[in-house]
Write a protein that holds these residues in place. Structure first.
Motif, mmCIF file in Angstrom:
data_model
loop_
_atom_site.group_PDB
_atom_site.id
_atom_site.type_symbol
_atom_site.label_atom_id
_atom_site.label_comp_id
_atom_site.label_asym_id
_atom_site.label_seq_id
_atom_site.Cartn_x
_atom_site.Cartn_y
_atom_site.Cartn_z
ATOM 1 N N LYS A 178 0.592 -1.259 -0.153
ATOM 2 C CA LYS A 178 0.095 -0.497 0.068
ATOM 3 C C LYS A 178 1.170 0.922 0.287
ATOM 4 C CE LYS A 178 -2.979 -2.405 2.594
ATOM 5 N NZ LYS A 178 -4.035 -3.016 4.048
ATOM 6 N N THR A 215 -3.454 2.899 -2.622
ATOM 7 C CA THR A 215 -3.644 2.299 -3.016
ATOM 8 C C THR A 215 -2.681 0.654 -2.671
ATOM 9 O OG1 THR A 215 -4.303 3.024 -5.189
ATOM 10 C CG2 THR A 215 -2.889 0.926 -5.790
ATOM 11 N N THR A 240 -1.316 -2.845 -4.225
ATOM 12 C CA THR A 240 -1.227 -3.696 -5.091
ATOM 13 C C THR A 240 -0.526 -5.014 -5.140
ATOM 14 O OG1 THR A 240 0.732 -2.385 -5.794
ATOM 15 C CG2 THR A 240 -1.294 -1.177 -6.599
ATOM 16 N N LEU A 285 -7.706 -6.406 -5.632
ATOM 17 C CA LEU A 285 -6.901 -5.035 -5.622
ATOM 18 C C LEU A 285 -7.417 -4.012 -4.985
ATOM 19 C CD1 LEU A 285 -5.928 -4.589 -9.940
ATOM 20 C CD2 LEU A 285 -3.981 -5.235 -7.718
ATOM 21 N N THR A 326 -8.487 -0.121 -3.327
ATOM 22 C CA THR A 326 -8.203 1.953 -3.797
ATOM 23 C C THR A 326 -8.613 2.454 -2.121
ATOM 24 O OG1 THR A 326 -7.086 2.136 -6.237
ATOM 25 C CG2 THR A 326 -7.986 4.193 -4.417
ATOM 26 N N SER A 371 -6.673 -0.384 -8.500
ATOM 27 C CA SER A 371 -5.682 -0.075 -8.144
ATOM 28 C C SER A 371 -5.675 1.285 -8.759
ATOM 29 C CB SER A 371 -4.312 -0.698 -7.947
ATOM 30 O OG SER A 371 -3.825 -0.707 -9.344
ATOM 31 N N SER A 394 -7.430 3.031 -13.643
ATOM 32 C CA SER A 394 -7.402 2.343 -12.531
ATOM 33 C C SER A 394 -6.849 0.951 -13.683
ATOM 34 C CB SER A 394 -8.528 2.477 -12.263
ATOM 35 O OG SER A 394 -9.800 1.372 -12.634
ATOM 36 N N TYR A 450 -6.462 -7.338 -10.212
ATOM 37 C CA TYR A 450 -4.704 -8.006 -10.487
ATOM 38 C C TYR A 450 -4.642 -9.332 -11.608
ATOM 39 C CZ TYR A 450 -0.641 -10.122 -9.020
ATOM 40 O OH TYR A 450 0.719 -10.200 -9.236
#
Length: 257
Positions: A80, A93, A95, A106, A108, A125, A136, A140
């Motif tokens: 993060k 975010t 990831t 993912l 945010t 993300s 975005s 993933y």
């Protein structure tokens, strides 16, 4: 859960791409300049906000005093970072960089500066931010398979989706300056294979979509097409064997190395 061999193969190819693409010099080509979020890492700061040990902190620019604001603990497999700060909110975010126990989420988080709490979370993300808009990644992926990408507008209430650009993309960048800023992205057909790719250009507000080119490989031995960089006239791609420049109007591959 992906097969181990498939994961290892995709990791090796992705790692190779990072090494080689990192050496592709675009400094002499202003048309390729893109805007990305500030480099990520536990110590990365944006407007004096940063993440450390899954907690959001703020540094008072006048006194240097550090204040803990909120926790973003959970989804331990996500890295993060603060990726954008507006007048109203801080955007964080999360990831991942690999499949862990099948988790591919993912996320945010939106921290309200006035309310001093996390007010919204989104299952995507933030990849790039400029002028109140963000690109975005909506699912993933290791980077080798196509995935959905979207444009969001940053608002006092959080993030408002402008539009989904593609459900099958492996590249999206913001290029240009001022009123000429646009997003260039790749898209693959529904019956996905790596052998055909279309490149589009669109304004930050999701309007003015233009098809720049549809590309196909010229040899059965050079099937894969991965977009590395692009502008309105030409792009640079990685095929199975090498890097190429492709001028849209000429429809020809020029081998770079």
């Amino acid at each position: 859960m992906k097969k181990s061999s498939d994961i290892i193969l995709r990791f090796m190819v992705a790692f190779l791409m990072v090494l080689v693409v990192g050496n592709v010099s675009l400094a002499a080509d202003n048309a390729f300049k893109s805007e990305d979020v500030i480099s990520r890492g536990g110590s990365a700061k944006i407007k004096e906000y940063y993440i450390d040990d899954e907690k959001l902190y703020h540094i008072d620019p006048a006194t240097g005093a550090v204040e803990e604001l909120a926790s973003v603990a959970g989804e331990w497999y996500l890295h993060k970072d603060v990726v954008a700060v507006t007048k109203h909110n801080v955007y964080i975010t999360g990831t991942g960089d690999m499949y862990i126990d099948g988790n591919e989420t993912l996320k945010t988080y939106v921290y309200s500066i006035s309310e001093r709490r996390i007010i919204k979370t989104y299952n995507c993300s933030i990849d790039s931010e400029t002028d109140g808009y963000v690109l975005s990644n909506d699912e993933y992926d290791s980077g080798m398979n196509p995935h959905p990408i979207s444009i969001y507008n940053l608002t006092p209430q959080g993030m408002k989706k402008v539009r989904t650009l593609s459900k099958r993309s492996r590249f999206a960048k913001i290029i240009g300056k001022g009123k000429n800023k646009r997003i260039i992205y790749s898209s693959y057909p529904k019956n996905y294979n790596n052998w055909k790719m279309t490149i589009y250009s669109i304004k930050l507000n999701g309007k003015g979509k233009k098809k720049l080119v549809t590309m196909k490989p010229t040899s059965k031995n050079c099937r894969d097409l991965l977009l590395v960089s692009a502008n309105s006239k030409y792009c640079k791609v990685f095929r199975s064997d090498a890097f190429y420049k492709y001028v849209y109007k000429d429809k020809k591959y020029i081998k770079l190395y």
